[in-house]
Design a protein around this motif. Sequence first.
Motif, mmCIF file in Angstrom:
data_model
loop_
_atom_site.group_PDB
_atom_site.id
_atom_site.type_symbol
_atom_site.label_atom_id
_atom_site.label_comp_id
_atom_site.label_asym_id
_atom_site.label_seq_id
_atom_site.Cartn_x
_atom_site.Cartn_y
_atom_site.Cartn_z
ATOM 1 N N ARG A 1 0.817 -1.199 0.000
ATOM 2 C CA ARG A 1 0.000 0.000 0.000
ATOM 3 C C ARG A 1 0.865 1.269 0.000
ATOM 4 O O ARG A 1 0.809 2.061 -0.920
ATOM 5 C CB ARG A 1 -0.954 0.001 1.203
ATOM 6 N N TYR A 2 1.647 1.474 1.061
ATOM 7 C CA TYR A 2 2.443 2.694 1.137
ATOM 8 C C TYR A 2 3.524 2.573 2.202
ATOM 9 O O TYR A 2 3.485 1.701 3.080
ATOM 10 C CB TYR A 2 1.557 3.910 1.445
ATOM 11 N N GLN B 1 3.531 5.921 -2.138
ATOM 12 C CA GLN B 1 2.499 4.911 -2.375
ATOM 13 C C GLN B 1 3.095 3.787 -3.195
ATOM 14 O O GLN B 1 3.660 4.006 -4.266
ATOM 15 C CB GLN B 1 1.305 5.545 -3.092
ATOM 16 N N ASP C 1 -5.416 8.817 -2.936
ATOM 17 C CA ASP C 1 -4.107 9.031 -3.541
ATOM 18 C C ASP C 1 -3.195 9.580 -2.455
ATOM 19 O O ASP C 1 -3.207 10.779 -2.155
ATOM 20 C CB ASP C 1 -4.205 10.009 -4.712
ATOM 21 N N GLY D 1 1.361 0.800 -3.948
ATOM 22 C CA GLY D 1 0.325 -0.006 -4.596
ATOM 23 C C GLY D 1 -0.945 0.809 -4.694
ATOM 24 O O GLY D 1 -0.921 2.038 -4.606
ATOM 25 N N ALA D 2 -2.041 0.133 -4.851
ATOM 26 C CA ALA D 2 -3.319 0.834 -4.918
ATOM 27 C C ALA D 2 -3.565 1.584 -3.613
ATOM 28 O O ALA D 2 -3.346 1.057 -2.530
ATOM 29 C CB ALA D 2 -4.452 -0.161 -5.163
ATOM 30 N N GLY D 3 -4.001 2.828 -3.715
ATOM 31 C CA GLY D 3 -4.249 3.624 -2.524
ATOM 32 C C GLY D 3 -5.362 3.014 -1.681
ATOM 33 O O GLY D 3 -6.414 2.654 -2.218
ATOM 34 N N GLY E 1 -9.214 3.978 -1.972
ATOM 35 C CA GLY E 1 -9.316 4.886 -3.097
ATOM 36 C C GLY E 1 -8.576 6.198 -2.945
ATOM 37 O O GLY E 1 -8.646 7.057 -3.829
#
Length: 219
Positions: free
Chosen positions: A144-145, A190, A199, A192-194, A197
């Motif tokens: 994720r981050y 980041q 950013d 991967g996908a936030g 949803g």
Amino acid sequence: MTTTTIPQWTLQGDWFDVCSCNVPCPCTFAQAPTNNECTAMFAYRITSGQYGDTDLAGLNVCAIVGLVGNIWEAETKCSVGLLVDDRADPVQMEALQAIFGGAAGGWPAAFATKIGEFHGIEVVPVQIEIADDLSTWGVEVSGRYKAFSTALTGPTADPNKRVQVLNAPGSEVGPSEHARTTYATGHIHQTGAGPFGYDLGMISRSSKHIPFAWSGPDR
């Protein structure tokens, strides 16, 4: 532990954030965020705690928070999604959901009244590191981050002392007589996908650390 009875519980540890506000974040001073809008990553490192007979020490929780307006005003509600440490067993997971969801009382229940939209829970690997001298802190949520913060300093600051505030009027972890808010600059990458949803690449700016000590239920 049952779904109808909330046991006595305590939770202590470290909280920090990285958010889109200018440094220092106005929210901690009970003011509207920079440009009246804030997106933030919250991280909680639990150093000790019990939910009834369930030990919660060593677990981590993160949250992604978004809001418009002053969160400390009655009409302002935020959106929240939780990321819970995948090392938690089912009983620990139930306890963490009860506490951080507000059902178990204490400060999280008070903060839950500020939530207008709940995005749910993701169970993910969460690693948190905090320097003993509070010079740096960071978190990695696998897939994720990553977030990393460096304690704030400046040309007139004593390099051996942290930039801190006592008795912050808008502390995100609730009131405390002794907790000091330590200020930093923060960055998020980041990976991967936030989550939910968001950013997160847009929120690298302000960061702060506050120790927390909670208990419940209120009786």
